[in-house]
Design a protein around this motif. Structure first.
Motif, PDB file in Angstrom:
ATOM      1  N   ILE A   1      14.667  13.846  -4.547  1.00 20.25           N
ATOM      2  CA  ILE A   1      13.149  13.580  -4.266  1.00 20.25           C
ATOM      3  C   ILE A   1      13.030  14.571  -2.914  1.00 20.25           C
ATOM      4  CG2 ILE A   1      10.614  12.425  -3.496  1.00 20.25           C
ATOM      5  CD1 ILE A   1      12.273   9.566  -4.942  1.00 20.25           C
ATOM      6  N   ASP A   2      12.326  15.358  -2.858  1.00 20.67           N
ATOM      7  CA  ASP A   2      11.516  16.395  -1.742  1.00 20.67           C
ATOM      8  C   ASP A   2      10.860  15.769  -0.952  1.00 20.67           C
ATOM      9  OD1 ASP A   2      13.340  18.256  -3.209  1.00 20.67           O
ATOM     10  OD2 ASP A   2      12.159  20.083  -4.067  1.00 20.67           O
ATOM     11  N   GLY A   3       9.969  15.357  -1.624  1.00 21.25           N
ATOM     12  CA  GLY A   3       8.939  14.691  -0.464  1.00 21.25           C
ATOM     13  C   GLY A   3       9.703  13.032   0.233  1.00 21.25           C
ATOM     14  N   ASP A   4       8.009  12.492   0.806  1.00 22.67           N
ATOM     15  CA  ASP A   4       8.162  11.244   0.910  1.00 22.67           C
ATOM     16  C   ASP A   4       8.621  10.279  -0.833  1.00 22.67           C
ATOM     17  OD1 ASP A   4       8.154  11.939   3.706  1.00 22.67           O
ATOM     18  OD2 ASP A   4       6.134  11.986   3.351  1.00 22.67           O
ATOM     19  N   VAL A   5       9.002   8.753   0.201  1.00 23.15           N
ATOM     20  CA  VAL A   5       8.466   7.847  -0.454  1.00 23.15           C
ATOM     21  C   VAL A   5       8.078   6.880  -0.343  1.00 23.15           C
ATOM     22  CG1 VAL A   5       9.689   5.945  -1.908  1.00 23.15           C
ATOM     23  CG2 VAL A   5      11.737   8.361  -2.347  1.00 23.15           C
ATOM     24  N   ILE A   6       6.619   6.713  -0.685  1.00 22.64           N
ATOM     25  CA  ILE A   6       5.768   5.668  -0.357  1.00 22.64           C
ATOM     26  C   ILE A   6       5.678   4.339  -1.013  1.00 22.64           C
ATOM     27  CG2 ILE A   6       3.189   4.927   0.446  1.00 22.64           C
ATOM     28  CD1 ILE A   6       3.316   7.758   0.962  1.00 22.64           C
ATOM     29  N   PHE A   7       5.946   3.175  -0.995  1.00 23.59           N
ATOM     30  CA  PHE A   7       5.934   2.166  -1.984  1.00 23.59           C
ATOM     31  C   PHE A   7       5.545   0.595  -0.980  1.00 23.59           C
ATOM     32  CE2 PHE A   7       8.674  -1.943  -3.947  1.00 23.59           C
ATOM     33  CZ  PHE A   7       8.179  -1.867  -4.241  1.00 23.59           C
ATOM     34  N   TYR A   8       4.740   0.434  -2.002  1.00 23.25           N
ATOM     35  CA  TYR A   8       4.154  -1.371  -2.262  1.00 23.25           C
ATOM     36  C   TYR A   8       4.350  -2.078  -3.087  1.00 23.25           C
ATOM     37  CZ  TYR A   8       1.000  -0.343   2.109  1.00 23.25           C
ATOM     38  OH  TYR A   8       0.610  -0.543   3.522  1.00 23.25           O
ATOM     39  N   GLY A   9       4.996  -3.537  -3.267  1.00 22.24           N
ATOM     40  CA  GLY A   9       5.321  -3.975  -4.336  1.00 22.24           C
ATOM     41  C   GLY A   9       6.044  -4.893  -4.016  1.00 22.24           C
TER      42      GLY A   9
ATOM     43  N   GLY B   1      14.104  14.258   0.447  1.00 27.06           N
ATOM     44  CA  GLY B   1      13.564  15.139   1.226  1.00 27.06           C
ATOM     45  C   GLY B   1      13.544  14.051   3.196  1.00 27.06           C
ATOM     46  N   GLY B   2      11.917  13.856   2.136  1.00 29.01           N
ATOM     47  CA  GLY B   2      11.420  13.194   3.375  1.00 29.01           C
ATOM     48  C   GLY B   2      11.766  11.642   4.247  1.00 29.01           C
ATOM     49  N   SER B   3      10.195  11.359   4.431  1.00 27.56           N
ATOM     50  CA  SER B   3      10.669   9.906   4.882  1.00 27.56           C
ATOM     51  C   SER B   3      10.337   8.583   3.959  1.00 27.56           C
ATOM     52  CB  SER B   3       9.877   9.327   5.935  1.00 27.56           C
ATOM     53  OG  SER B   3       9.858  10.451   6.864  1.00 27.56           O
ATOM     54  N   VAL B   4      10.722   7.436   4.143  1.00 29.21           N
ATOM     55  CA  VAL B   4      10.505   6.497   3.120  1.00 29.21           C
ATOM     56  C   VAL B   4      10.057   5.273   3.998  1.00 29.21           C
ATOM     57  CG1 VAL B   4      11.753   4.340   2.172  1.00 29.21           C
ATOM     58  CG2 VAL B   4      12.770   6.270   1.691  1.00 29.21           C
ATOM     59  N   PHE B   5       8.420   5.173   3.528  1.00 31.89           N
ATOM     60  CA  PHE B   5       7.676   3.938   3.858  1.00 31.89           C
ATOM     61  C   PHE B   5       7.740   3.327   2.864  1.00 31.89           C
ATOM     62  CE2 PHE B   5       3.375   2.371   4.062  1.00 31.89           C
ATOM     63  CZ  PHE B   5       3.071   1.690   5.508  1.00 31.89           C
ATOM     64  N   ALA B   6       8.190   1.598   3.305  1.00 37.95           N
ATOM     65  CA  ALA B   6       7.646   0.548   2.432  1.00 37.95           C
ATOM     66  C   ALA B   6       7.577  -0.389   2.800  1.00 37.95           C
ATOM     67  CB  ALA B   6       9.668   0.650   1.952  1.00 37.95           C
ATOM     68  N   ARG B   7       6.549  -0.807   1.755  1.00 35.25           N
ATOM     69  CA  ARG B   7       5.795  -2.535   2.333  1.00 35.25           C
ATOM     70  C   ARG B   7       6.308  -3.287   1.102  1.00 35.25           C
ATOM     71  NH1 ARG B   7       5.918  -0.596   6.270  1.00 35.25           N
ATOM     72  NH2 ARG B   7       3.897  -0.125   7.324  1.00 35.25           N
ATOM     73  N   ALA B   8       7.705  -4.061   1.032  1.00 32.24           N
ATOM     74  CA  ALA B   8       7.974  -5.228  -0.137  1.00 32.24           C
ATOM     75  C   ALA B   8       8.588  -6.439   0.331  1.00 32.24           C
ATOM     76  CB  ALA B   8       8.634  -3.867  -0.653  1.00 32.24           C
ATOM     77  N   GLU B   9       9.164  -6.736  -0.860  1.00 35.37           N
ATOM     78  CA  GLU B   9       9.889  -8.717   0.144  1.00 35.37           C
ATOM     79  C   GLU B   9      11.630  -8.127   0.002  1.00 35.37           C
ATOM     80  OE1 GLU B   9       8.581 -11.273  -0.581  1.00 35.37           O
ATOM     81  OE2 GLU B   9       6.774 -10.605   0.350  1.00 35.37           O
ATOM     82  N   ASP B  10      11.726  -7.135  -0.746  1.00 37.86           N
ATOM     83  CA  ASP B  10      12.935  -6.325  -0.059  1.00 37.86           C
ATOM     84  C   ASP B  10      13.093  -5.227  -0.196  1.00 37.86           C
ATOM     85  OD1 ASP B  10      14.636  -8.858  -0.062  1.00 37.86           O
ATOM     86  OD2 ASP B  10      13.842  -8.833  -2.070  1.00 37.86           O
TER      87      ASP B  10
ATOM     88  N   GLY C   1      16.249  11.684   4.286  1.00 41.91           N
ATOM     89  CA  GLY C   1      16.319  13.266   5.358  1.00 41.91           C
ATOM     90  C   GLY C   1      15.444  13.357   6.360  1.00 41.91           C
ATOM     91  N   LYS C   2      14.788  12.305   6.695  1.00 45.72           N
ATOM     92  CA  LYS C   2      14.160  12.053   7.911  1.00 45.72           C
ATOM     93  C   LYS C   2      13.968  10.410   7.507  1.00 45.72           C
ATOM     94  CE  LYS C   2      10.730  16.117   6.995  1.00 45.72           C
ATOM     95  NZ  LYS C   2       9.292  16.247   6.917  1.00 45.72           N
ATOM     96  N   ASP C   3      13.006  10.080   8.374  1.00 43.12           N
ATOM     97  CA  ASP C   3      12.955   8.313   9.420  1.00 43.12           C
ATOM     98  C   ASP C   3      12.124   7.597   7.846  1.00 43.12           C
ATOM     99  OD1 ASP C   3      12.886   9.943  11.646  1.00 43.12           O
ATOM    100  OD2 ASP C   3      10.999   9.876  11.602  1.00 43.12           O
ATOM    101  N   ILE C   4      12.701   5.956   8.417  1.00 45.41           N
ATOM    102  CA  ILE C   4      12.051   5.073   7.766  1.00 45.41           C
ATOM    103  C   ILE C   4      11.865   4.472   8.331  1.00 45.41           C
ATOM    104  CG2 ILE C   4      13.178   3.344   6.213  1.00 45.41           C
ATOM    105  CD1 ILE C   4      15.873   4.188   5.774  1.00 45.41           C
TER     106      ILE C   4
END
Length: 374
Positions: free
Chosen positions: A134-142, A152-161, A169-172
């Motif tokens: 994935i070249d961009g970011d990953v954004i996940f709610y679940g 390639g970008g950052s990971v933003f997650a709001r989850a149980e696990d 490639g960037k921040d978590i």
């Protein structure tokens, strides 16, 4: 006769605008639309123009040169999508490459190939396999995120696990109510900021280029770029409540709005524009201030109700298009609300289409009220 012709004229204009906003069609190629219980496209069936599919099961192995919008209980996308991919389903699998962003609302989602843009998912589980890039970011709610591929970008997650066992490639920036885990294959170039009831589980071989910081529970702010799931929950709950309380009366109102969507949109637009002007004139005089306050509360109430019923309206319209019969069952109400939520996330044209849908429902309510008191 002239009034009727004028009404039909504006209905056609507004109807055309609605279809243009709801389906951002290419100017150079007609869209490809498929509906049915099972929709299947083979590898040799190339798609020119935007692709739309609604069904119980959708399997697509063809190559698409534009956007793809798919709604079904089960979706398997094997073929290449040149532009954006939007999927709403119980289970959604992205097994082919995507040339731009991927947006998914699903109970279970899987990504296993190259995505040139961002991956935005609202759902129960998201699995990004080791073959995914994935070249961009990953954004996940679940519920749970399991990432083993390359981002390639950052990971933003709001989850149980939250489990990261791949390259970032960037921040978590993660909230894992139960757990946040960095596996043995985790390689994070930037910082890891997390919030969890438990300490992060970090394998000995996990590599983090920046710092690992734990925030106090509830202290982590959400960036404005991340979607909120609260409006979706409110719309679903309100639609279910309205269906059980009003039943057939609600179905009659929304079906009539659907059958005369042009006039309903015209009335809703007029009310949306003219009501504030009338209220301002009422508040300008002491005598009309009390009346203006009552009208203001009634106006705000009507707008809020129209917003809350808009997902139910969309579900009925989709069911009519997909099956030939309008249905406001729990299934179609849920599908409609998910579609409206996904539509509102699209910039510009999505917001315009969402507003137009709300104005249709508002106009239908006003017309129904006028008929009752006439």
């Amino acid at each position: 006769m002239n009034i009727r012709n004028t009404t039909m004229k504006y209905s056609l204009i507004l109807g055309s605008l609605f279809l243009f906003c709801l389906f951002p069609l290419s100017l150079f190629a007609a869209p490809v639309i498929r509906t049915g219980d099972q929709v299947s496209l083979k590898e040799d069936q190339g798609v020119t123009g935007d692709f739309y599919a609604v069904g119980r099961s959708v399997s697509n192995s063809s190559q698409m040169d534009a956007d793809a919008y798919i709604i079904a209980a089960s979706i398997v996308q094997n073929g290449e999508v040149a532009a954006d991919l939007l999927m709403i389903a119980a289970t959604a699998q992205v097994l082919g490459p995507v040339g731009d962003d991927v947006r998914i609302v699903a109970g279970n989602a899987v990504v296993s190939d190259h995505v040139a843009g961002d991956v935005v998912v609202v759902g129960g589980e998201l699995t990004i396999l080791s073959t995914a890039e994935i070249d961009g970011d990953v954004i996940f709610y679940g519920g749970s995120l399991d990432l083993a591929g390359k981002v390639g970008g950052s990971v933003f997650a709001r989850a149980e696990d939250v489990r990261i066992d791949g390259t970032v490639g960037k921040d978590i920036d993660a909230v894992g109510a139960r757990s946040v885990t960095l596996g043995a294959h985790a390689d994070v170039a930037g910082d890891v900021v997390y919030e969890s009831h438990a300490e992060i589980v970090r394998a000995l071989d996990a590599n983090v280029g920046g710092t690992v910081t734990r925030n106090e529970t509830g202290a982590l702010d959400e960036p404005s770029s991340a979607p909120s799931i609260l409006p979706l929950v409110v719309l679903l709950f309100s639609g279910f409540a309205a269906r059980f309380v009003f039943g057939a009366h609600l179905a009659t109102l929304l079906t009539r709005t659907q059958n005369s969507f042009g006039m309903s949109a015209l009335v809703g637009f007029a009310a949306f524009i003219l009501a504030p002007v009338a209220l301002a004139l009422a508040f300008a005089s002491m005598v009309g201030a009390a009346i203006g306050l009552v009208l203001l509360l009634a106006y705000l109430f009507a707008v809020i109700v129209a917003i809350l019923l808009s997902g139910v309206f969309v579900g009925g319209a989709i069911s009519h298009y997909a099956t030939g019969a309008t249905s406001y069952s729990i299934f179609w109400m849920t599908i409609g609300t998910l579609v409206l939520y996904a539509l509102s996330m699209l910039p510009y044209i999505g917001l315009l289409a969402t507003l137009l849908i709300i104005l249709m429902v508002l106009g239908g309510m006003i017309i129904k009220l006028y008929e009752l008191i006439k």
